[in-house]
Scaffold this motif. Structure first.
Motif, short mmCIF file in Angstrom:
data_model
loop_
_atom_site.label_atom_id
_atom_site.label_comp_id
_atom_site.label_asym_id
_atom_site.label_seq_id
_atom_site.Cartn_x
_atom_site.Cartn_y
_atom_site.Cartn_z
N GLY A 25 0.81 -1.21 0.00
CA GLY A 25 0.00 0.00 0.00
C GLY A 25 0.85 1.27 0.00
N HIS A 26 0.20 2.33 -0.44
CA HIS A 26 0.91 3.61 -0.54
C HIS A 26 0.50 4.56 0.58
CE1 HIS A 26 1.88 2.04 -4.36
NE2 HIS A 26 0.94 2.60 -5.09
N ILE A 27 -0.40 4.12 1.46
CA ILE A 27 -1.00 5.07 2.40
C ILE A 27 -0.72 4.72 3.87
CG2 ILE A 27 -3.16 6.25 3.07
CD1 ILE A 27 -2.54 6.75 0.11
N ASN A 211 -13.79 0.56 -4.27
CA ASN A 211 -13.04 1.74 -4.73
C ASN A 211 -11.52 1.60 -4.81
OD1 ASN A 211 -15.25 3.65 -5.19
ND2 ASN A 211 -15.62 3.37 -3.01
N ASP A 212 -11.00 0.41 -4.54
CA ASP A 212 -9.54 0.21 -4.66
C ASP A 212 -9.31 -1.26 -5.03
OD1 ASP A 212 -6.82 0.61 -4.55
OD2 ASP A 212 -6.70 0.68 -2.37
N THR A 213 -9.89 -1.65 -6.16
CA THR A 213 -9.99 -3.08 -6.51
C THR A 213 -8.75 -3.61 -7.23
OG1 THR A 213 -11.23 -2.25 -8.39
CG2 THR A 213 -12.51 -3.25 -6.62
N LYS A 214 -7.61 -3.35 -6.64
CA LYS A 214 -6.38 -3.84 -7.26
C LYS A 214 -6.21 -5.33 -6.98
CE LYS A 214 -3.70 -0.89 -5.00
NZ LYS A 214 -2.56 -0.04 -4.67
N LEU A 215 -5.56 -5.99 -7.90
CA LEU A 215 -5.25 -7.41 -7.72
C LEU A 215 -4.60 -7.67 -6.35
CD1 LEU A 215 -4.71 -10.31 -9.03
CD2 LEU A 215 -2.50 -9.37 -9.73
N THR A 257 4.47 -3.79 -13.70
CA THR A 257 4.05 -3.19 -12.44
C THR A 257 3.63 -1.73 -12.65
OG1 THR A 257 6.35 -2.64 -12.03
CG2 THR A 257 5.50 -4.63 -10.98
N GLU A 258 2.96 -1.21 -11.64
CA GLU A 258 2.41 0.14 -11.71
C GLU A 258 3.51 1.21 -11.81
OE1 GLU A 258 -1.34 1.32 -9.13
OE2 GLU A 258 0.48 1.84 -8.04
N ASP A 259 4.74 0.85 -11.42
CA ASP A 259 5.78 1.88 -11.39
C ASP A 259 7.00 1.51 -12.25
OD1 ASP A 259 6.79 -0.17 -9.88
OD2 ASP A 259 7.28 1.06 -8.12
N MET A 309 -3.47 10.72 -13.46
CA MET A 309 -3.59 12.15 -13.14
C MET A 309 -3.29 12.41 -11.66
SD MET A 309 -6.78 14.61 -14.03
CE MET A 309 -8.08 13.50 -13.58
N ARG A 310 -3.75 11.50 -10.79
CA ARG A 310 -3.47 11.66 -9.35
C ARG A 310 -1.97 11.53 -9.08
NH1 ARG A 310 -6.84 7.41 -6.17
NH2 ARG A 310 -5.95 8.50 -4.38
N PHE A 311 -1.31 10.58 -9.74
CA PHE A 311 0.13 10.42 -9.54
C PHE A 311 0.87 11.68 -10.03
CE2 PHE A 311 -0.44 5.54 -9.99
CZ PHE A 311 -0.42 5.36 -8.61
N THR A 320 3.31 14.55 -1.76
CA THR A 320 2.77 14.70 -0.40
C THR A 320 1.73 13.66 -0.07
OG1 THR A 320 1.11 16.23 -1.25
CG2 THR A 320 3.14 17.21 -0.41
N TYR A 321 1.27 12.87 -1.04
CA TYR A 321 0.18 11.92 -0.78
C TYR A 321 0.64 10.46 -0.89
CZ TYR A 321 -4.48 9.84 -0.92
OH TYR A 321 -5.59 9.08 -0.65
N PHE A 322 1.05 10.04 -2.05
CA PHE A 322 1.47 8.64 -2.24
C PHE A 322 2.91 8.47 -1.73
CE2 PHE A 322 -1.61 9.28 -5.73
CZ PHE A 322 -2.52 8.28 -5.41
C1 GN1 Z 1 -3.61 3.88 -3.03
O1 GN1 Z 1 -2.58 2.46 -0.53
P1 GN1 Z 1 -3.11 1.65 -1.63
O2 GN1 Z 1 -2.01 1.13 -2.49
O3 GN1 Z 1 -4.10 0.61 -1.18
C2 GN1 Z 1 -4.85 4.74 -3.25
C3 GN1 Z 1 -5.67 4.21 -4.42
C4 GN1 Z 1 -4.80 4.15 -5.66
C5 GN1 Z 1 -3.60 3.28 -5.37
C6 GN1 Z 1 -2.68 3.23 -6.55
C7 GN1 Z 1 -6.78 5.82 -0.21
O4 GN1 Z 1 -4.01 2.62 -2.57
O5 GN1 Z 1 -6.76 5.07 -4.64
O6 GN1 Z 1 -5.53 3.62 -6.75
O7 GN1 Z 1 -2.87 3.77 -4.23
N1 GN1 Z 1 -5.64 4.76 -2.03
C8 GN1 Z 1 -6.05 5.92 -1.49
O8 GN1 Z 1 -1.87 2.11 -6.43
O9 GN1 Z 1 -5.86 7.00 -2.02
#
Ligand code: GN1
Ligand code: MG
Length: 360
Positions: A25-27, A211-215, A257-259, A309-311, A320-322
């Protein structure tokens, strides 16, 4: 972090657990606690990012949703402790603790593995079934009980305004070096309103969504390869199924990968799109309307564009966020997303045909 201070609030027996940080996770910050050896008991301890989340409201949402899903899992003969996130309550019944250095919560640990990239199509099919099943289980959940934990989270028009604000202030003087990426976002502004306008007109319903349906938010059984549970419920709130479908495609249909800095490795895999669409639509069953189905293919583009766009916005704001772990990390992430958007734009008619075929 003072582990003793945190644990004294919990009715967990045992002393001196091992505490192993996990890179996920990034948060939030995540650690695995293991008590004892042999028949060891494991928990997931997380330090909640209270800059991003109002912790009271976050945990209100998570407790309601996990209780609801646990009850449904038990009713169909499943094992809620294994298949659902379980919030461990403190001795006085709270879902989190606040210490001097922050907010913490503990979940029962779900044994299994998660993946950053799809290795076998079958894996992605199972991921689709898990997220489709999640949506199906929540189809009769009253989303008005939930806080909009991050307001306008997938409101792409709002994300565009944030992007414009970051560009205008150009806090770190980075805009001059990312003109190409800025133009990429600006030239696609008309994407932003397409789903939000349908949500506000009622053409597509507001639902309780993940809202965060990543694999990597799905846990797999290491031995059988089965999908065990959907995790990371931090962003469960009122939203659209289109967002959940689109975000899963954004992450899972990327061949890298995403990055990844090497964009030649970043490609959109149309076969995986088909795999996911089939699994998802089958599992969601009648928990989706025709109007939503019509937007699924476009939603994949939208969510990828939005995430890129968010990145890029965060890169302009000075990260400041990710969470980042190298220079220009958010810029690299933005670039992978834009590469995928370009791929999907070319494939959209085929993606639409695939979705339509799944509903016949
Ligand atoms: C963040 O922290 P993580 O990896 O579960 C983000 C998602 C983004 C994602 C991109 C609360 O999720 O919205 O799609 O990074 N979560 C928040 O990998 O902003
Ligand atoms: Mg998350």
């Amino acid at each position: 972090m003072n582990l003793t201070e945190i644990l004294k609030n919990y009715p967990i027996d045992g002393q001196n657990p091992s505490c192993c940080p996990v890179k996920a996770g990034h948060i939030n910050d995540t650690m695995i606690l293991t008590f004892g050896c042999g028949t060891s008991e494991k928990f997931t301890l997380q330090r909640i990012n209270d800059k991003v989340f109002n912790v009271e409201k976050l945990m209100h949402n998570i407790v309601l949703v996990t209780d609801f899903i646990r009850a449904k899992t038990a009713a169909r003969g499943g094992n809620p402790d294994k298949e659902c996130l379980t919030v461990i309550k403190t001795k006085d019944g709270k879902s989190f603790v606040k210490t001097e250095d922050g907010y913490y919560r503990i979940y029962r640990y779900i044994e299994g593995v998660s993946y950053q990239v799809v290795k076998e199509p079958q894996e992605f099919y199972r991921c689709a079934q898990a997220f489709g099943g999640f949506a199906n289980a929540l189809a009769d959940f009253d989303a008005t009980q939930l806080f909009e934990i991050i307001p306008k989270f997938h409101d792409t028009e709002k994300r565009f305004r944030d992007f414009t604000a970051a560009l205008d202030s150009d806090a770190c003087g980075r805009a001059k070096d990312v003109r190409k990426e800025i133009d990429f976002v600006s030239s696609r502004k008309d994407y932003c309103g397409r789903i939000v306008s349908k949500l506000s007109s009622g053409e597509i319903p507001v639902r309780c969504t993940h809202n965060d349906t990543k694999l990597n938010n799905v846990v797999f059984d290491k031995e059988t390869g089965d999908c065990i549970a959907v995790v990371d419920l931090d962003t469960v709130m009122p939203g659209s199924l289109c967002y959940d479908f689109g975000d899963a495609i954004r992450f899972g249909c990327n061949t890298s990968t995403e990055d990844d800095k090497d964009l030649s490795r970043v490609n959109f895999d149309l076969n995986l799109f088909k795999t996911f669409a089939e699994g998802y639509l089958k599992a969601v069953g009648n928990g989706i309307t025709d109007a939503e189905v019509k937007q699924l293919a476009f939603s994949a583009i939208l969510m990828t564009y939005e995430c890129g766009m968010r990145f890029l916005t965060d890169h302009l704001n000075g990260d400041t966020y990710f969470r980042i772990s190298r220079e220009n990390h958010n810029l690299d992430r933005a670039r992978t997303q834009f590469k995928l958007v370009e791929d999907m734009e070319k494939l959209l008619p085929e993606m639409e045909k695939i979705v339509a075929a799944c509903t016949k």
